[in-house]
Motif scaffolding. Structure first.
Motif, PDB file in Angstrom:
ATOM      1  N   LEU A 184      74.283  92.209  21.217  1.00  0.00           N
ATOM      2  CA  LEU A 184      73.849  91.309  22.266  1.00  0.00           C
ATOM      3  C   LEU A 184      73.321  89.998  21.675  1.00  0.00           C
ATOM      4  O   LEU A 184      73.559  88.914  22.238  1.00  0.00           O
ATOM      5  N   ALA A 185      72.675  90.045  20.549  1.00  0.00           N
ATOM      6  CA  ALA A 185      72.138  88.851  19.908  1.00  0.00           C
ATOM      7  C   ALA A 185      73.274  87.951  19.430  1.00  0.00           C
ATOM      8  O   ALA A 185      73.223  86.717  19.554  1.00  0.00           O
ATOM      9  N   SER A 213      75.941  74.639  23.893  1.00  0.00           N
ATOM     10  CA  SER A 213      75.567  73.384  23.227  1.00  0.00           C
ATOM     11  C   SER A 213      76.781  72.467  23.107  1.00  0.00           C
ATOM     12  O   SER A 213      76.683  71.253  23.343  1.00  0.00           O
ATOM     13  N   ALA A 214      77.924  73.041  22.738  1.00  0.00           N
ATOM     14  CA  ALA A 214      79.154  72.242  22.624  1.00  0.00           C
ATOM     15  C   ALA A 214      79.532  71.659  23.986  1.00  0.00           C
ATOM     16  O   ALA A 214      79.919  70.484  24.094  1.00  0.00           O
ATOM     17  N   LEU A 215      79.427  72.451  25.041  1.00  0.00           N
ATOM     18  CA  LEU A 215      79.752  71.973  26.391  1.00  0.00           C
ATOM     19  C   LEU A 215      78.775  70.885  26.839  1.00  0.00           C
ATOM     20  O   LEU A 215      79.169  69.908  27.475  1.00  0.00           O
ATOM     21  N   ARG A 216      77.513  71.033  26.501  1.00  0.00           N
ATOM     22  CA  ARG A 216      76.534  70.008  26.866  1.00  0.00           C
ATOM     23  C   ARG A 216      76.840  68.685  26.152  1.00  0.00           C
ATOM     24  O   ARG A 216      76.753  67.614  26.745  1.00  0.00           O
ATOM     25  N   GLN A 240      74.087  84.261  20.734  1.00  0.00           N
ATOM     26  CA  GLN A 240      74.210  83.156  19.795  1.00  0.00           C
ATOM     27  C   GLN A 240      75.553  82.442  20.009  1.00  0.00           C
ATOM     28  O   GLN A 240      75.631  81.201  20.014  1.00  0.00           O
ATOM     29  N   ASP A 241      76.610  83.202  20.203  1.00  0.00           N
ATOM     30  CA  ASP A 241      77.936  82.623  20.443  1.00  0.00           C
ATOM     31  C   ASP A 241      77.950  81.816  21.744  1.00  0.00           C
ATOM     32  O   ASP A 241      78.467  80.692  21.800  1.00  0.00           O
ATOM     33  N   LEU A 242      77.376  82.392  22.771  1.00  0.00           N
ATOM     34  CA  LEU A 242      77.314  81.687  24.058  1.00  0.00           C
ATOM     35  C   LEU A 242      76.422  80.453  23.962  1.00  0.00           C
ATOM     36  O   LEU A 242      76.682  79.416  24.590  1.00  0.00           O
ATOM     37  N   SER A 243      75.379  80.553  23.179  1.00  0.00           N
ATOM     38  CA  SER A 243      74.486  79.421  22.982  1.00  0.00           C
ATOM     39  C   SER A 243      75.211  78.267  22.295  1.00  0.00           C
ATOM     40  O   SER A 243      75.040  77.095  22.659  1.00  0.00           O
TER      41      SER A 243
END
Length: 186
Positions: free
Chosen positions: A4-5, A16-19, A9-12
């Motif tokens: 899950l971590a 960040s890339a999408l932002r 981290q991958d989704l984070s």
């Protein structure tokens, strides 16, 4: 399977890339929007005022000069047309289609001694009667207006006479010839 971590981290990272992508996209959209507003403002501005740069002042001046020249030439053309109409009316020669207004035809009545003082009065001595006409018009409508005015002046028997190259013809024949000549000249 990922933990899950790791998934967080991958989704984070993706978030960040999408932002960052969204920030860049928003920045360029603002730039394009600003350019659009500036272009639209400039277009509206030049509708009412001369542009800031380019050949506009020079072209505007040329346009104004051409307008003045066109007006002067139109006045000259109008003047020449008036002179031409006067010369045609005063000319003793007939070429083409003309309409005159006959005001009388008399057998024993001669105005020849007054001819010099009656510059616009035409006298046709052919035939048994001396025919007196006024005007020499190429336009039938103008001749109709003139005969209407002559009748209002009291010469009730006035009527239109048509001529082609100086020879008397019917009004219908003259109209057909004028139409034919008009088509040949176009």
């Amino acid at each position: 399977m990922e933990t899950l971590a790791e998934e967080y981290q991958d989704l984070s990272k993706k978030n960040s890339a999408l932002r960052r992508y969204n920030k860049r996209l928003l920045f360029w959209m603002k730039i394009l929007g600003l350019l659009f507003v500036l272009c639209l403002s400039y277009i509206i501005y030049i509708e009412y005022f001369p542009p800031f740069f380019g050949r506009w002042p020079e072209l505007s001046q040329k346009y104004d000069n051409l307008q003045l020249e066109r007006e002067a030439l139109q006045e000259e053309i109008d003047s020449l047309n008036r002179v031409n109409s006067l010369l045609v009316e005063l000319s003793p020669y007939y070429t083409g289609v003309f309409f005159e207004v006959q005001i009388g035809a008399f057998e024993h009545f001669d105005l020849e001694k007054y001819r010099e003082g009656l510059a616009k009065l035409n006298i046709d001595y052919s035939g048994e009667l001396d025919q007196y006409t006024l005007g020499k018009f190429r336009d039938l409508d103008l001749a109709k207006d003139f005969v209407r005015d002559i009748r209002r002046m009291g010469i009730k028997d006035a009527f239109i006479v048509a001529k082609i190259d100086g020879k008397r013809v019917t009004v219908k024949e003259a109209q057909e010839e004028a139409r034919r000549l008009g088509e040949a000249n176009s």
